[in-house]
Design a protein around this motif. Structure first.
Motif, PDB file in Angstrom:
ATOM      1  N   LEU A 164      -8.064 -31.103 -26.050  1.00 46.14           N
ATOM      2  CA  LEU A 164      -8.083 -31.105 -23.945  1.00 46.14           C
ATOM      3  C   LEU A 164      -8.281 -29.332 -23.750  1.00 46.14           C
ATOM      4  O   LEU A 164      -7.653 -29.002 -25.191  1.00 46.14           O
ATOM      5  CB  LEU A 164      -6.462 -31.618 -24.578  1.00 46.14           C
ATOM      6  CG  LEU A 164      -5.630 -32.951 -24.483  1.00 46.14           C
ATOM      7  CD1 LEU A 164      -4.388 -32.796 -23.928  1.00 46.14           C
ATOM      8  CD2 LEU A 164      -7.049 -33.618 -23.660  1.00 46.14           C
ATOM      9  N   PRO A 165      -9.302 -29.705 -22.449  1.00 43.75           N
ATOM     10  CA  PRO A 165      -9.816 -28.808 -22.361  1.00 43.75           C
ATOM     11  C   PRO A 165      -8.104 -27.535 -21.231  1.00 43.75           C
ATOM     12  O   PRO A 165      -7.365 -27.890 -21.851  1.00 43.75           O
ATOM     13  CB  PRO A 165     -10.375 -28.865 -21.302  1.00 43.75           C
ATOM     14  CG  PRO A 165     -10.014 -30.014 -20.922  1.00 43.75           C
ATOM     15  CD  PRO A 165      -9.027 -30.816 -22.104  1.00 43.75           C
ATOM     16  N   VAL A 166      -8.575 -26.402 -22.264  1.00 47.05           N
ATOM     17  CA  VAL A 166      -7.778 -25.692 -21.279  1.00 47.05           C
ATOM     18  C   VAL A 166      -8.215 -24.122 -19.748  1.00 47.05           C
ATOM     19  O   VAL A 166      -9.420 -24.003 -20.455  1.00 47.05           O
ATOM     20  CB  VAL A 166      -6.651 -24.474 -22.598  1.00 47.05           C
ATOM     21  CG1 VAL A 166      -5.720 -23.470 -21.278  1.00 47.05           C
ATOM     22  CG2 VAL A 166      -6.314 -24.933 -23.090  1.00 47.05           C
ATOM     23  N   SER A 167      -8.156 -24.484 -18.339  1.00 50.07           N
ATOM     24  CA  SER A 167      -8.431 -24.562 -17.314  1.00 50.07           C
ATOM     25  C   SER A 167      -8.303 -22.377 -17.971  1.00 50.07           C
ATOM     26  O   SER A 167      -7.317 -21.605 -18.444  1.00 50.07           O
ATOM     27  CB  SER A 167      -7.924 -24.501 -16.113  1.00 50.07           C
ATOM     28  OG  SER A 167      -6.404 -24.204 -16.268  1.00 50.07           O
ATOM     29  N   GLN A 204      -9.812 -24.620 -26.252  1.00 42.42           N
ATOM     30  CA  GLN A 204      -8.885 -25.539 -26.700  1.00 42.42           C
ATOM     31  C   GLN A 204      -7.604 -26.174 -26.755  1.00 42.42           C
ATOM     32  O   GLN A 204      -7.215 -25.168 -27.360  1.00 42.42           O
ATOM     33  CB  GLN A 204      -9.518 -26.501 -26.475  1.00 42.42           C
ATOM     34  CG  GLN A 204     -11.484 -26.521 -26.255  1.00 42.42           C
ATOM     35  CD  GLN A 204     -12.423 -27.818 -26.851  1.00 42.42           C
ATOM     36  OE1 GLN A 204     -12.542 -26.648 -28.309  1.00 42.42           O
ATOM     37  NE2 GLN A 204     -13.157 -28.489 -26.513  1.00 42.42           N
ATOM     38  N   VAL A 205      -6.770 -27.275 -26.762  1.00 39.25           N
ATOM     39  CA  VAL A 205      -5.847 -27.267 -27.844  1.00 39.25           C
ATOM     40  C   VAL A 205      -6.525 -28.498 -28.787  1.00 39.25           C
ATOM     41  O   VAL A 205      -7.003 -29.064 -27.940  1.00 39.25           O
ATOM     42  CB  VAL A 205      -4.302 -27.081 -26.862  1.00 39.25           C
ATOM     43  CG1 VAL A 205      -4.139 -25.667 -25.964  1.00 39.25           C
ATOM     44  CG2 VAL A 205      -4.169 -29.282 -25.873  1.00 39.25           C
ATOM     45  N   VAL A 206      -4.994 -28.358 -29.394  1.00 40.33           N
ATOM     46  CA  VAL A 206      -5.504 -29.555 -30.731  1.00 40.33           C
ATOM     47  C   VAL A 206      -4.060 -30.295 -30.978  1.00 40.33           C
ATOM     48  O   VAL A 206      -2.812 -28.736 -30.697  1.00 40.33           O
ATOM     49  CB  VAL A 206      -5.454 -28.704 -32.092  1.00 40.33           C
ATOM     50  CG1 VAL A 206      -5.769 -30.015 -32.742  1.00 40.33           C
ATOM     51  CG2 VAL A 206      -7.073 -28.482 -32.358  1.00 40.33           C
ATOM     52  N   ILE A 207      -3.706 -31.782 -30.427  1.00 46.31           N
ATOM     53  CA  ILE A 207      -2.752 -32.009 -30.082  1.00 46.31           C
ATOM     54  C   ILE A 207      -2.287 -32.887 -31.433  1.00 46.31           C
ATOM     55  O   ILE A 207      -3.384 -33.321 -32.103  1.00 46.31           O
ATOM     56  CB  ILE A 207      -2.881 -33.029 -28.239  1.00 46.31           C
ATOM     57  CG1 ILE A 207      -3.051 -32.369 -27.192  1.00 46.31           C
ATOM     58  CG2 ILE A 207      -1.102 -33.746 -28.761  1.00 46.31           C
ATOM     59  CD1 ILE A 207      -1.877 -31.356 -27.359  1.00 46.31           C
ATOM     60  N   MET A 225     -10.775 -21.519 -29.683  1.00 48.26           N
ATOM     61  CA  MET A 225     -11.676 -21.100 -28.384  1.00 48.26           C
ATOM     62  C   MET A 225     -13.230 -22.012 -28.633  1.00 48.26           C
ATOM     63  O   MET A 225     -13.346 -22.410 -29.708  1.00 48.26           O
ATOM     64  CB  MET A 225     -12.442 -19.886 -28.674  1.00 48.26           C
ATOM     65  CG  MET A 225     -13.526 -19.376 -27.602  1.00 48.26           C
ATOM     66  SD  MET A 225     -13.272 -19.755 -26.358  1.00 48.26           S
ATOM     67  CE  MET A 225     -12.929 -17.734 -25.762  1.00 48.26           C
ATOM     68  N   GLY A 226     -13.394 -22.906 -27.967  1.00 48.67           N
ATOM     69  CA  GLY A 226     -14.533 -23.374 -28.543  1.00 48.67           C
ATOM     70  C   GLY A 226     -15.809 -23.648 -26.502  1.00 48.67           C
ATOM     71  O   GLY A 226     -15.675 -22.284 -25.926  1.00 48.67           O
TER      72      GLY A 226
END
Length: 274
Positions: free
Chosen positions: A256-259, A246-249, A240-241
């Protein structure tokens, strides 16, 4: 009623692609192909990059064939000596496709015949090619299709887990081949998409993100946002950001954002539905 491959080949004409960087040679090849009763539509390309674009195009006939689990093109009749990717390099890309088109080389150089057959070509024709000689090559294409083409049942054949699509990327007159397995995530940029790879580079391709989402779903890519498609197995964390998840790659910890609309599906995919 189940229709066999042999029955299908008896009732339809072949869709083929002719590739030659010399206009005169290409015209002769097309005329000779059209002189064979088994040949239907003939696509043309002046180099390997254009040939790959034809196979990836949205042409209705090509799209229908892919939906049926058939190769985009039945056979490719290609020259060997071309600018950019050579015919041999192009053949290696075609062979990575599933299902792959049948290959026939048409060239003025006899010394490459052994390598051509090593790549799975069913015939090797020397220019200028007579109608009778090309007709024999078409007969070999038909025999090959009867042994390797999957039966059509109206649904696309599932991709094998180890299939690795190759994306041609053009930059300053050079064609670079980018394997799908090297892509970490994809970002939409209008009608284009930017591929971010494991070596830290990025490549802009003229393929909409929605099209890549459909093509790569079975390979483990998941949509996390209207602008992002990611390789699920490279996600190391969902956090949670500010403004949402967000995901960490990967090891570089790219965020990267997650809608909101994709959050639940992503959680299910990451946890196996638990």
């Amino acid at each position: 009623m189940r229709v066999t491959v042999s029955a299908q080949l008896d009732t339809r004409r072949l869709l083929v692609l002719a590739v030659d960087d010399e206009p005169h040679g290409l015209n002769l090849l097309v005329d000779t192909l059209r002189g064979n009763p088994h040949i239907g539509r003939v696509f043309t390309a002046v180099d390997a990059s254009e040939a790959l674009r034809v196979l990836a195009s949205d042409d209705p006939e090509i799209r229908e064939r892919k939906d049926q689990g058939l190769p985009a093109i039945d056979a490719v009749f290609a020259d060997l000596q071309m600018p950019g990717l050579s015919g041999m390099e192009m053949a290696r890309v075609f062979n990575a496709m599933s299902p792959a088109p049948v290959l026939v080389f048409v060239t003025g150089h006899a010394h490459e015949a052994v390598n051509a057959f090593d790549l799975g070509a069913v015939d090797y024709l020397l220019k200028p090619c007579s109608q009778n000689r090309l007709d024999r090559a078409v007969d070999r294409v038909l025999e090959k299709l009867k042994t390797v083409a999957p039966p059509t049942t109206g649904a696309a054949a599932p991709a094998e887990p180890d299939d690795d699509e190759v994306i041609p990327v053009e930059l300053a007159g050079t064609t670079k081949l980018v394997p799908r397995s090297s892509v970490c995530w994809v970002e939409a940029q209008g009608d284009y998409a930017r591929l971010f790879t494991k070596d830290g580079n990025s490549h802009l391709v003229r393929i909409p993100l929605t099209q890549l989402e459909e093509r790569w779903e079975k390979a483990g890519f998941v949509r996390i946002h209207r602008s992002f498609l990611v390789a699920l197995n490279l996600i190391t964390e969902l956090r949670m950001g500010q403004g949402g998840y967000q995901v960490v790659i990967g090891n570089d910890e790219k965020l990267l954002p997650v809608s909101r609309r994709h959050t639940r599906e992503l959680k299910d995919r990451l946890t196996g539905g638990r």
